[in-house]
Design a protein around this motif. Structure first.
Motif, short mmCIF file in Angstrom:
data_model
loop_
_atom_site.label_atom_id
_atom_site.label_comp_id
_atom_site.label_asym_id
_atom_site.label_seq_id
_atom_site.Cartn_x
_atom_site.Cartn_y
_atom_site.Cartn_z
N ILE A 110 0.86 -1.18 0.00
CA ILE A 110 0.00 0.00 0.00
C ILE A 110 0.90 1.23 0.00
CG2 ILE A 110 -1.72 1.31 1.28
CD1 ILE A 110 -2.81 -1.30 2.36
N LEU A 111 0.79 2.02 -1.06
CA LEU A 111 1.62 3.22 -1.15
C LEU A 111 1.18 4.26 -0.13
CD1 LEU A 111 2.07 3.82 -4.98
CD2 LEU A 111 3.82 3.17 -3.36
N THR A 112 2.15 4.88 0.48
CA THR A 112 1.88 5.99 1.40
C THR A 112 2.58 7.23 0.90
OG1 THR A 112 3.80 5.41 2.76
CG2 THR A 112 1.68 4.45 3.37
N HIS A 113 1.90 8.35 1.06
CA HIS A 113 2.48 9.61 0.59
C HIS A 113 1.96 10.73 1.48
CE1 HIS A 113 4.29 12.52 -2.00
NE2 HIS A 113 3.14 13.08 -2.30
N VAL A 345 1.91 -3.32 -7.25
CA VAL A 345 3.31 -3.68 -7.43
C VAL A 345 4.15 -2.41 -7.41
CG1 VAL A 345 4.99 -4.78 -8.95
CG2 VAL A 345 2.69 -5.73 -8.76
N THR A 346 5.16 -2.39 -6.57
CA THR A 346 5.99 -1.19 -6.40
C THR A 346 7.46 -1.57 -6.44
OG1 THR A 346 5.98 -1.39 -3.99
CG2 THR A 346 4.23 -0.05 -5.00
N GLU A 350 14.59 4.85 -6.47
CA GLU A 350 15.91 4.97 -7.11
C GLU A 350 16.14 3.91 -8.16
OE1 GLU A 350 16.42 2.86 -3.11
OE2 GLU A 350 15.36 4.61 -3.91
N ALA A 351 15.25 2.91 -8.29
CA ALA A 351 15.43 1.86 -9.29
C ALA A 351 14.99 2.28 -10.68
CB ALA A 351 14.65 0.60 -8.87
N GLY A 381 4.94 7.30 -4.50
CA GLY A 381 4.82 7.42 -3.06
C GLY A 381 6.03 8.10 -2.45
N ASP A 382 6.15 7.97 -1.11
CA ASP A 382 7.28 8.60 -0.42
C ASP A 382 8.60 7.95 -0.82
OD1 ASP A 382 5.70 10.44 0.88
OD2 ASP A 382 5.32 9.12 2.59
N ASP A 383 8.65 6.62 -0.82
CA ASP A 383 9.89 5.90 -1.15
C ASP A 383 9.75 4.92 -2.30
OD1 ASP A 383 11.26 7.13 1.04
OD2 ASP A 383 10.23 5.75 2.38
#
Length: 531
Positions: A110-113, A345-346, A350-351, A381-383
C-alpha cells in the motif's frame, strides 16, 4: 598402383564429406528431431527452440539453416532461454561488487504519501458584505471611523443626507393624508385610489432601504427626517472603510466591507504531480506554529484549474474560529496523509531510470545476467513507485549502478542491430549477383593499363622530319615503354637510328650530321606537334 589407390581414396572421402554438408535441411531437421526425441525421453535437457548463432533474436521452432548467414540453427535448452535475449548482459560477480550493484524485490504494498504544504487563512467569501447606498447624498455622521472595528448586526454605520430622500418622505406624507381623506369618501373607487397612492409611495421608501421602524416613525410624527441611517447586516469586522464625514457618495461607491471571521477558510497549493493523491473529503491536519495547536479538518473544495505561474491547484479547508484565534492572511502548515487504499506492485524510487521519453528498470535475471526493461509507472509514493506494466511481483530490480548496466545493454543492442543490418545487406547483394548471373568484375593486371596508355602516347611521337628530341629525359622508363617507342619510330630514317645504344636503361642517340638532316622551319615543327 599404390599412388592411384591413394588418390581414389581421397576422392571418395571428399565426396562423402560434400554429400553430408550439402544434403537438404529437411533431412537434417528430421534427424535432429529424431535425435532430440530420445534425449527428451531419456531425461536429458529439453530443447525449447532453435536460434541463429550469429543473430540470437532470430529463432525457429524447428532446426534448419539461418536465413541470413546460412549457418545451422543452434538449439536452446530449457533453462538457457534467457541467452537469446538481446538486451541481457552478463556481469562477473567481482565486477558487480566493484561497481556496487544492489538489488531489491518488486513487491505489492500500500503506497503511502504525505503531502506537506503551506496554507494561508482567509475570509469565508459567503460571509462578506459590501455596504452601498442606493441614493446620492453627503455623509453627515460616521459611526465607524476606522478599519478593523468589530460591529454587530443592526449597529449604525453612518448618516447620509439626500435631497431625494427628503422629497420622497414628503411624497409619502402627502399620500398618507390623501388616503385618510379617501377613506371618508362614500365612493369605493376613490378609497381604492387613495390606498394605491399610499402603497406606491411606501414601496419607493422600501426600495431605498428605509427600514420598517423608520417608516413607522414617519407615520407617527408626520415629519420627514433630513438624514438616512445605514446599518450593519451581520456581525463582523470592518475590513475596508472608503468614506469620511462630509464626503459626497453615490450608489457606485463601496462604503464599507464587513466580514464575519467566526468561520474562516484555509487555502493551500498542491503541485500537479500530487493531485492524483487528493480528493474532496480527504482528511487534513492544520498546524498553527504560533499557537502550538493542531486542527483536523477535511478538504471541501479543489480548484478545477491550475495556476499557470506556479503550476499548482488550490484546495480549501473550512474551520470554525472561536475567539478569532486565526487571523486572515496568517500562514499555517497543512499535512495530508494521502495513502492508497489498494495494494499495487511497487519498486524503490531509485530503481527507475527516467530518460525523458522512457521509464526503464534493470531486472536481475540471476547467474550474473541483467536486462533493461521499459515499464509504465503509476503513482509516486514517499519511497516507492507503482509499476503498472512491464514488471511482475517477485522480480529483482537493480537500485544502484543501474545506469552503467543500462548503458552496456544499449551498446550491445546497437552493435547487434548494426551487425544484422550489415549481414542483411551482404545477403541481398549476393542474391542480386546470383540472380543476374554476372561474375564480379576482375581487377586489371598491375601495370597493364599504364603500359597500354604509355604505348599509345609513345606511338603518337613526331616523325623524323621534326627537330631533334632530347631522349636523355626518357631514363627510368620500363622496357615496354621503350619497345613502344621503337615501334613508333619505325618510320624514321634508318641512318638516324644508326649508332643508337642502351646504357643503364637509357637510350642514347648520337648527334646527327648537319648535312644529312633536312632543314625544318619552326612553323613546320609546330604543325607536326599539333598533328
Amino acid at each position: 598402383m599404390s599412388r592411384f589407390v591413394n588418390v581414389l581414396l581421397v576422392l571418395v572421402i571428399v565426396g562423402l564429406l560434400g554429400f553430408i554438408a550439402l544434403r537438404p535441411s529437411g533431412e537434417g531437421g528430421a534427424a535432429g528431431t529424431a535425435a532430440s526425441a530420445p534425449a527428451s525421453s531419456s531425461g536429458k535437457r529439453k530443447i525449447l527452440y532453435y536460434k541463429d548463432p550469429m543473430h540470437p533474436w532470430l529463432t525457429s521452432p524447428r532446426p534448419g539453416k539461418a536465413p541470413d548467414c546460412g549457418m545451422d540453427m543452434v538449439p536452446v535448452y530449457e533453462g538457457e532461454e534467457d541467452e537469446s535475449n538481446p538486451n541481457a548482459i552478463k556481469i562477473d560477480p567481482v565486477m558487480q561488487q566493484n561497481i556496487g550493484v544492489r538489488t531489491a524485490l518488486a513487491k505489492k504494498r500500500i503506497l503511502t504519501h504525505r503531502i506537506r504544504t503551506t496554507g494561508r487563512v482567509t475570509y469565508d467569501e459567503r460571509l462578506i458584505r459590501h455596504i452601498h447606498t442606493k441614493i446620492s447624498g453627503w455623509v453627515e455622521k460616521l459611526y465607524v471611523d476606522f478599519e478593523g472595528k468589530f460591529v454587530r448586526k443592526g449597529e449604525p454605520l453612518l448618516d447620509i443626507y439626500s435631497p431625494e430622500l427628503v422629497s420622497t418622505q414628503e411624497e409619502y406624507l402627502l399620500a398618507l393624508r390623501a388616503a385618510d381623506l379617501y377613506r371618508k369618501s362614500p365612493d369605493p373607487a376613490a378609497r381604492e385610489q387613495g390606498e394605491a397612492l399610499l402603497r406606491s409611495a411606501r414601496e419607493r421608501l422600501e426600495y431605498w432601504d428605509i427600514s420598517e421602524d423608520e417608516i413607522a416613525r414617519l407615520e407617527e410624527t408626520r415629519r420627514p427626517r433630513k438624514t438616512l441611517t445605514l446599518y450593519s447586516e451581520l456581525d463582523g469586522i470592518v475590513v475596508k472603510r472608503n468614506t469620511y464625514e462630509g464626503q459626497h457618495v453615490t450608489p457606485k461607491k463601496n462604503l464599507f466591507m464587513i466580514a464575519d471571521i467566526s468561520r474562516v477558510w484555509i487555502l493551500a497549493d498542491i503541485y500537479e504531480y500530487e493531485l492524483p493523491w487528493i480528493r474532496v473529503e480527504k482528511k487534513a491536519v492544520v498546524e498553527l506554529p504560533h499557537l502550538g495547536k493542531r486542527l483536523t479538518g477535511r478538504i471541501s473544495y479543489i480548484d478545477p484549474y491550475l495556476n499557470p505561474k506556479t503550476r499548482t491547484a488550490t484546495i480549501r479547508l473550512e474551520f470554525d474560529n472561536p475567539g478569532f484565534t486565526m487571523k486572515p492572511d496568517m500562514y499555517v502548515n497543512v499535512l495530508i496523509d494521502a495513502g492508497d487504499e489498494r495494494r499495487v506492485v511497487t519498486v524503490p524510487e531509485e530503481a527507475v531510470i527516467n530518460t525523458g521519453r522512457r521509464k526503464v528498470v534493470v531486472v536481475a535475471l540471476g547467474n550474473g545476467k541483467f536486462e533493461s526493461r521499459d515499464v509504465e509507472l503509476g503513482k509516486r509514493g514517499d519511497d516507492f513507485i507503482e509499476v503498472r506494466k512491464g514488471l511482475r511481483e517477485g522480480e529483482k530490480v537493480v537500485t544502484s549502478a543501474q545506469f552503467l548496466i543500462d548503458s552496456e545493454s544499449q551498446l550491445k543492442l546497437g552493435m547487434a542491430k548494426m551487425s544484422h543490418d550489415m549481414s542483411a545487406m551482404d545477403g541481398k547483394k549476393k542474391k542480386e549477383e546470383k540472380g543476374s548471373g554476372k561474375e564480379p568484375a576482375s581487377q586489371p593486371a598491375a601495370g597493364g593499363t599504364d603500359a597500354k596508355e604509355k604505348k599509345k602516347k609513345t606511338s603518337s611521337a613526331p616523325p623524323a622530319s621534326q627537330p631533334a628530341v632530347d631522349h636523355s629525359s626518357m631514363s627510368g622508363m620500363d622496357q615496354a615503354s621503350i619497345s613502344g617507342t621503337r615501334e613508333g619510330m619505325s618510320g624514321m630514317d634508318q641512318s638516324g637510328m644508326s649508332g643508337t645504344s642502351m646504357e643503364g636503361g637509357t637510350m642514347k642517340m648520337p648527334p646527327a650530321a648537319p648535312a644529312s638532316q633536312p632543314s625544318v622551319s619552326p612553323q613546320e615543327g609546330t604543325r607536326g606537334h599539333e598533328r
